[in-house]
Write an enzyme that holds these catalytic residues in place. Structure first.
Site, PDB file in Angstrom:
ATOM      1  N   LYS A 141      -3.312   9.658   6.223  1.00  0.00           N
ATOM      2  CA  LYS A 141      -3.556   9.541   4.778  1.00  0.00           C
ATOM      3  C   LYS A 141      -3.892  10.936   4.232  1.00  0.00           C
ATOM      4  CE  LYS A 141      -3.451   4.992   5.131  1.00  0.00           C
ATOM      5  NZ  LYS A 141      -2.295   4.200   4.639  1.00  0.00           N
ATOM      6  N   SER A 176       5.047   3.557   8.587  1.00  0.00           N
ATOM      7  CA  SER A 176       4.962   2.752   7.368  1.00  0.00           C
ATOM      8  C   SER A 176       5.230   3.614   6.140  1.00  0.00           C
ATOM      9  CB  SER A 176       3.575   2.100   7.245  1.00  0.00           C
ATOM     10  OG  SER A 176       2.603   3.072   6.893  1.00  0.00           O
ATOM     11  N   SER A 216      -0.742   1.023  -0.075  1.00  0.00           N
ATOM     12  CA  SER A 216      -1.457   1.687   1.000  1.00  0.00           C
ATOM     13  C   SER A 216      -2.787   1.010   1.254  1.00  0.00           C
ATOM     14  CB  SER A 216      -1.689   3.168   0.648  1.00  0.00           C
ATOM     15  OG  SER A 216      -2.522   3.785   1.601  1.00  0.00           O
ATOM     16  N   SER A 227       3.208   4.048   3.495  1.00  0.00           N
ATOM     17  CA  SER A 227       1.992   4.292   2.712  1.00  0.00           C
ATOM     18  C   SER A 227       1.897   5.719   2.184  1.00  0.00           C
ATOM     19  CB  SER A 227       0.746   3.971   3.545  1.00  0.00           C
ATOM     20  OG  SER A 227       0.578   4.915   4.586  1.00  0.00           O
TER      21      SER A 227
END
Length: 262
Positions: free
Chosen positions: A124, A67, A227, A69
């Site tokens: 993250k 993704s 995100s 994010s």
């Protein structure tokens, strides 16, 4: 069934076949007689699977970014390597830490098992460690009352949709990294899940304030307004940590992306 468990089961099966062949079947065969195919293949695959299992479980593990994010640090399609031992040695499959080495630091790009569904791996950036008071108000990050330095750094072109986003450089401790902030996106968190230690967080129209509980971490995506992270689903417990991402080893669309990142 996750890949780590599948690999462990293959290792156990091939190890059993290797042991049977090495200590029992080989002695009972006539001299020069070939081993049964299932013994031959199983025993020959054992060393290969053992090497892969050890490397993947204790040293480095490959992942693919699914993704956007973490744009602009990591792009969709980046193949990355994750250091499995920097935060401690963990038992494969159950992910239980048996030897503690280092703790995650602010600014680390961390892979972990998604708290709401541990069968999924997320990636993250760590912004809050145990005991930190994390605030994100009007799109400015503060840690323990101090505003994290942020400066404009031009624009980022999203090549898939051909539009630009404001790009910034954020300084977390001694580390700096790029991020994207959409100034026209709302500052408040529109959807918040019910997560453990939810009482540690306060949400307002300007953003949120959270105190990170012991044994947990607060993470955000570098693509701040695109995100789903700790703002939405809460803190990352230490038991969910997989490792620290540190290297892009391939990208089919852009070979120049190969290398280390911050």
């Amino acid at each position: 069934m996750n890949f780590a468990l599948i690999l462990f089961l293959l290792l156990a099966i091939t190890a059993l076949l290797w042991a049977v062949d090495r200590f029992y079947a080989r002695k009972r065969r006539a001299p020069g007689a070939p081993a049964p195919w299932w013994v031959e293949y199983g025993a020959s695959f054992f060393p290969v699977i053992l090497i892969v299992f050890v490397l993947r479980s204790f040293l480095v593990e490959p992942f693919k970014i699914p993704s956007g994010s973490m744009i602009p640090t990591l792009l969709v399609g980046d193949y990355i390597l994750v250091n499995k031992w920097t935060y401690g040695i963990r038992l494969p499959v159950i992910n239980k830490k048996i030897i503690s080495i280092n703790d995650p630091q602010r600014g680390d790009v961390m892979v972990f098992r998604y708290p709401a569904d541990p069968s999924l791996d997320f990636i993250k950036r760590v912004v809050g460690v145990p005991g930190d008071r994390v605030e994100y108000l009007d799109k400015r990050l503060r840690i323990n009352g101090e505003e994290v330095p942020l400066r404009a750094d031009g624009e980022y072109l999203h090549t898939d949709r051909l539009y630009y986003s404001p790009r910034y450089v954020e300084q977390l401790g001694e580390r700096s990294h790029q991020l994207l902030i959409e100034q026209d996106a709302p500052a408040f968190v529109s959807q918040v899940m019910d997560f453990p230690f939810r009482q540690n967080c306060t949400y307002t129209s300007a953003g949120f304030r959270c105190t990170v509980p012991e044994g947990h971490y607060f993470v955000l995506g570098d693509n701040r307004d695109a995100s789903s992270d700790s703002r939405v689903w809460g803190f990352v417990p230490d038991r969910n940590i997989v490792g620290r991402a540190f290297f892009i080893w391939f990208n089919f669309s852009d070979m120049k992306r190969i290398g280390r990142f911050h």
